[in-house]
Design a protein around this motif. Structure first.
Motif, PDB file in Angstrom:
ATOM      1  N   GLU A 176       0.819  -1.215   0.000  1.00 30.60           N
ATOM      2  CA  GLU A 176       0.000   0.000   0.000  1.00 30.60           C
ATOM      3  C   GLU A 176       0.851   1.263   0.000  1.00 30.60           C
ATOM      4  OE1 GLU A 176      -3.035   0.263  -0.584  1.00 30.60           O
ATOM      5  OE2 GLU A 176      -3.989  -1.646  -0.068  1.00 30.60           O
ATOM      6  N   LYS A 177       2.021   1.189   0.594  1.00 39.82           N
ATOM      7  CA  LYS A 177       2.919   2.343   0.601  1.00 39.82           C
ATOM      8  C   LYS A 177       3.265   2.763  -0.824  1.00 39.82           C
ATOM      9  CE  LYS A 177       7.324   1.800   1.431  1.00 39.82           C
ATOM     10  NZ  LYS A 177       8.643   1.604   2.113  1.00 39.82           N
ATOM     11  N   PHE A 178       3.493   1.791  -1.705  1.00 41.77           N
ATOM     12  CA  PHE A 178       3.830   2.105  -3.085  1.00 41.77           C
ATOM     13  C   PHE A 178       2.593   2.431  -3.909  1.00 41.77           C
ATOM     14  CE2 PHE A 178       7.457  -0.364  -1.584  1.00 41.77           C
ATOM     15  CZ  PHE A 178       8.482   0.513  -1.908  1.00 41.77           C
ATOM     16  N   ALA A 179       1.481   1.807  -3.578  1.00 43.45           N
ATOM     17  CA  ALA A 179       0.242   2.095  -4.306  1.00 43.45           C
ATOM     18  C   ALA A 179      -0.139   3.563  -4.161  1.00 43.45           C
ATOM     19  CB  ALA A 179      -0.885   1.202  -3.802  1.00 43.45           C
ATOM     20  N   SER A 180       0.223   4.164  -3.042  1.00 41.01           N
ATOM     21  CA  SER A 180      -0.107   5.571  -2.807  1.00 41.01           C
ATOM     22  C   SER A 180       0.848   6.521  -3.528  1.00 41.01           C
ATOM     23  CB  SER A 180      -0.085   5.865  -1.302  1.00 41.01           C
ATOM     24  OG  SER A 180       1.239   5.778  -0.789  1.00 41.01           O
ATOM     25  N   GLN A 181       1.921   5.983  -4.114  1.00 36.70           N
ATOM     26  CA  GLN A 181       2.932   6.832  -4.742  1.00 36.70           C
ATOM     27  C   GLN A 181       2.980   6.724  -6.262  1.00 36.70           C
ATOM     28  OE1 GLN A 181       6.849   7.000  -2.552  1.00 36.70           O
ATOM     29  NE2 GLN A 181       5.906   5.346  -1.361  1.00 36.70           N
ATOM     30  N   VAL A 182       2.463   5.630  -6.826  1.00 32.74           N
ATOM     31  CA  VAL A 182       2.470   5.495  -8.278  1.00 32.74           C
ATOM     32  C   VAL A 182       1.362   6.358  -8.870  1.00 32.74           C
ATOM     33  CG1 VAL A 182       3.486   3.187  -8.262  1.00 32.74           C
ATOM     34  CG2 VAL A 182       0.991   3.436  -8.151  1.00 32.74           C
ATOM     35  N   ASN A 183       1.379   6.528 -10.197  1.00 27.74           N
ATOM     36  CA  ASN A 183       0.375   7.377 -10.833  1.00 27.74           C
ATOM     37  C   ASN A 183      -1.011   6.718 -10.797  1.00 27.74           C
ATOM     38  OD1 ASN A 183      -0.303   6.073 -13.637  1.00 27.74           O
ATOM     39  ND2 ASN A 183       1.930   5.936 -13.458  1.00 27.74           N
ATOM     40  N   SER A 184      -2.040   7.508 -10.969  1.00 27.48           N
ATOM     41  CA  SER A 184      -3.422   7.035 -10.789  1.00 27.48           C
ATOM     42  C   SER A 184      -3.851   6.017 -11.834  1.00 27.48           C
ATOM     43  CB  SER A 184      -4.391   8.224 -10.814  1.00 27.48           C
ATOM     44  OG  SER A 184      -4.303   8.922 -12.054  1.00 27.48           O
TER      45      SER A 184
ATOM     46  N   CYS B  98      -1.888   3.542 -12.875  1.00 30.63           N
ATOM     47  CA  CYS B  98      -1.076   2.336 -12.681  1.00 30.63           C
ATOM     48  C   CYS B  98      -1.951   1.170 -12.220  1.00 30.63           C
ATOM     49  CB  CYS B  98       0.018   2.628 -11.653  1.00 30.63           C
ATOM     50  SG  CYS B  98       1.187   1.271 -11.405  1.00 30.63           S
ATOM     51  N   HIS B  99      -1.766   0.013 -12.835  1.00 31.71           N
ATOM     52  CA  HIS B  99      -2.487  -1.195 -12.459  1.00 31.71           C
ATOM     53  C   HIS B  99      -1.790  -1.849 -11.266  1.00 31.71           C
ATOM     54  CE1 HIS B  99      -5.003  -1.314 -16.166  1.00 31.71           C
ATOM     55  NE2 HIS B  99      -3.973  -0.640 -16.659  1.00 31.71           N
ATOM     56  N   LEU B 100      -2.574  -2.293 -10.278  1.00 32.16           N
ATOM     57  CA  LEU B 100      -2.030  -2.812  -9.030  1.00 32.16           C
ATOM     58  C   LEU B 100      -2.253  -4.319  -8.932  1.00 32.16           C
ATOM     59  CD1 LEU B 100      -3.395  -0.051  -6.601  1.00 32.16           C
ATOM     60  CD2 LEU B 100      -1.283  -0.024  -7.962  1.00 32.16           C
ATOM     61  N   PHE B 101      -1.153  -5.061  -8.698  1.00 31.73           N
ATOM     62  CA  PHE B 101      -1.228  -6.515  -8.626  1.00 31.73           C
ATOM     63  C   PHE B 101      -0.530  -7.032  -7.370  1.00 31.73           C
ATOM     64  CE2 PHE B 101      -1.628  -5.720 -13.169  1.00 31.73           C
ATOM     65  CZ  PHE B 101      -2.638  -6.603 -13.542  1.00 31.73           C
ATOM     66  N   LEU B 102      -1.125  -8.040  -6.759  1.00 29.55           N
ATOM     67  CA  LEU B 102      -0.514  -8.789  -5.662  1.00 29.55           C
ATOM     68  C   LEU B 102      -0.268 -10.213  -6.145  1.00 29.55           C
ATOM     69  CD1 LEU B 102      -2.829  -7.562  -2.770  1.00 29.55           C
ATOM     70  CD2 LEU B 102      -0.467  -6.844  -3.187  1.00 29.55           C
ATOM     71  N   GLN B 103       0.952 -10.689  -5.949  1.00 29.66           N
ATOM     72  CA  GLN B 103       1.331 -12.000  -6.482  1.00 29.66           C
ATOM     73  C   GLN B 103       1.989 -12.839  -5.388  1.00 29.66           C
ATOM     74  OE1 GLN B 103       3.151 -12.310 -10.482  1.00 29.66           O
ATOM     75  NE2 GLN B 103       4.946 -13.111  -9.426  1.00 29.66           N
TER      76      GLN B 103
ATOM     77  N   ASN C 189     -10.182  -4.923  -0.828  1.00 32.30           N
ATOM     78  CA  ASN C 189      -9.522  -3.759  -1.437  1.00 32.30           C
ATOM     79  C   ASN C 189      -9.476  -3.952  -2.955  1.00 32.30           C
ATOM     80  OD1 ASN C 189      -8.201  -2.381   1.159  1.00 32.30           O
ATOM     81  ND2 ASN C 189      -7.901  -4.604   1.313  1.00 32.30           N
ATOM     82  N   PRO C 190     -10.619  -3.765  -3.631  1.00 29.08           N
ATOM     83  CA  PRO C 190     -10.728  -4.149  -5.047  1.00 29.08           C
ATOM     84  C   PRO C 190      -9.970  -3.275  -6.030  1.00 29.08           C
ATOM     85  CG  PRO C 190     -12.783  -3.162  -4.268  1.00 29.08           C
ATOM     86  CD  PRO C 190     -11.918  -3.351  -3.064  1.00 29.08           C
ATOM     87  N   ILE C 191      -9.211  -2.295  -5.550  1.00 30.30           N
ATOM     88  CA  ILE C 191      -8.313  -1.592  -6.485  1.00 30.30           C
ATOM     89  C   ILE C 191      -7.164  -2.501  -6.894  1.00 30.30           C
ATOM     90  CG2 ILE C 191      -8.885   0.698  -5.601  1.00 30.30           C
ATOM     91  CD1 ILE C 191      -6.130   0.660  -4.170  1.00 30.30           C
ATOM     92  N   TRP C 192      -6.928  -3.546  -6.100  1.00 28.69           N
ATOM     93  CA  TRP C 192      -5.874  -4.527  -6.400  1.00 28.69           C
ATOM     94  C   TRP C 192      -6.439  -5.677  -7.229  1.00 28.69           C
ATOM     95  CZ3 TRP C 192      -0.799  -3.838  -5.236  1.00 28.69           C
ATOM     96  CH2 TRP C 192      -0.487  -2.849  -4.293  1.00 28.69           C
ATOM     97  N   LYS C 193      -5.548  -6.344  -7.973  1.00 30.51           N
ATOM     98  CA  LYS C 193      -5.883  -7.557  -8.715  1.00 30.51           C
ATOM     99  C   LYS C 193      -4.900  -8.653  -8.311  1.00 30.51           C
ATOM    100  CE  LYS C 193      -7.065  -4.629 -12.662  1.00 30.51           C
ATOM    101  NZ  LYS C 193      -6.677  -4.268 -14.049  1.00 30.51           N
ATOM    102  N   VAL C 194      -5.286  -9.888  -8.571  1.00 30.38           N
ATOM    103  CA  VAL C 194      -4.425 -11.030  -8.275  1.00 30.38           C
ATOM    104  C   VAL C 194      -3.580 -11.357  -9.504  1.00 30.38           C
ATOM    105  CG1 VAL C 194      -4.334 -13.453  -7.587  1.00 30.38           C
ATOM    106  CG2 VAL C 194      -6.136 -11.966  -6.679  1.00 30.38           C
ATOM    107  N   SER C 195      -2.290 -11.530  -9.298  1.00 30.76           N
ATOM    108  CA  SER C 195      -1.401 -12.026 -10.344  1.00 30.76           C
ATOM    109  C   SER C 195      -0.865 -13.379  -9.909  1.00 30.76           C
ATOM    110  CB  SER C 195      -0.237 -11.058 -10.574  1.00 30.76           C
ATOM    111  OG  SER C 195       0.723 -11.620 -11.464  1.00 30.76           O
ATOM    112  N   LEU C 196      -0.914 -14.352 -10.807  1.00 26.87           N
ATOM    113  CA  LEU C 196      -0.367 -15.684 -10.548  1.00 26.87           C
ATOM    114  C   LEU C 196       0.694 -15.999 -11.593  1.00 26.87           C
ATOM    115  CD1 LEU C 196      -3.640 -17.704  -9.849  1.00 26.87           C
ATOM    116  CD2 LEU C 196      -2.030 -16.796  -8.155  1.00 26.87           C
ATOM    117  N   GLN C 197       1.666 -16.798 -11.227  1.00 28.96           N
ATOM    118  CA  GLN C 197       2.702 -17.194 -12.180  1.00 28.96           C
ATOM    119  C   GLN C 197       2.184 -18.382 -13.003  1.00 28.96           C
ATOM    120  OE1 GLN C 197       5.820 -17.446  -9.016  1.00 28.96           O
ATOM    121  NE2 GLN C 197       6.996 -16.178 -10.435  1.00 28.96           N
TER     122      GLN C 197
END
Length: 210
Positions: free
Chosen positions: A159-167, A169-174, A194-202
């Motif tokens: 979340e610290k970085f999500a608050s600093q990238v541009n609006s 920017c796509h947000l993924f948790l992997q 927190n639906p601003i995030w998406k799931v990324s899988l390998q």
């Protein structure tokens, strides 16, 4: 397309190439797309869970002419070229991106953000690591923020970085691969809350491809 300032480094015509291959992008925004990967040697970030530690020593990999790297990428039939590592941004990538664009290819970068970027990029995947702080100049350039989740504290860190990238920017948790079964349920619950995030899988690992 992001055109970055010319590096102060002397432009090189060779780069340490660990491997290059045509496959399916398994992670993040371009997941499922065919892509040609250029994996450069050299990294001082030192992620303990890195699955390509053999990439860390740039001296262990042959220096290949940029024109030859690009020629093979073009011959694959791809549209998307992903430059990864290691940490590719520790090299001057101005010439590489210029020649890839001249060949009609799209340039995607995967970086921890530990170094200022050089070159001209169509897509920047910023994946910060706790082992070496990212350079502040990289955050506004990110098209995609991809945070690897190794333990519960990584959500707050993300979340610290999500608050600093541009609006835009796509947000993924992997999930980190070795803790996938433990982390996926936590990521699912977090994304639902927190639906601003998406799931990324390998997904390339599920398909048993590079």
């Amino acid at each position: 397309m992001k055109k970055l300032e010319t590096s102060t480094l002397q432009h090189t015509t060779t780069l340490p190439l660990m491997e290059a291959f045509y496959t399916i992008q398994g992670e993040g925004f371009y997941q499922g797309h065919a892509a040609y990967f250029i994996r450069l040697g050299g990294c001082d970030v030192g992620c303990v869970w890195c699955d390509v530690k053999e990439s860390w020593d740039a001296r262990a990999h042959p220096k290949i002419e940029v024109k030859d790297i690009v020629r093979k990428a073009k011959s694959s039939g791809t549209e998307i070229v992903v430059v990864t590592g290691g940490e590719p941004a520790m090299h001057d990538l101005e010439l590489l991106t210029t020649e890839l664009h001249d060949a009609g290819l799209k340039t995607n970068l995967e970086t921890s953000g530990a170094y200022p970027l050089t070159g001209e990029w169509d897509w920047v995947c910023f994946s910060p690591k706790k082992f070496k702080a990212p350079n502040d100049s990289v955050l506004p350039l990110a098209n995609e923020l991809k945070v690897v989740v190794y333990n519960k504290s990584d959500f707050e860190w993300a979340e610290k970085f999500a608050s600093q990238v541009n609006s835009d920017c796509h947000l993924f948790l992997q999930p980190e691969w070795s803790k996938e079964k433990e982390m996926i349920p936590l990521i699912i619950d977090y994304v639902k809350t927190n639906p601003i995030w998406k799931v990324s899988l390998q997904i390339h690992k599920y398909m048993n491809i590079p």
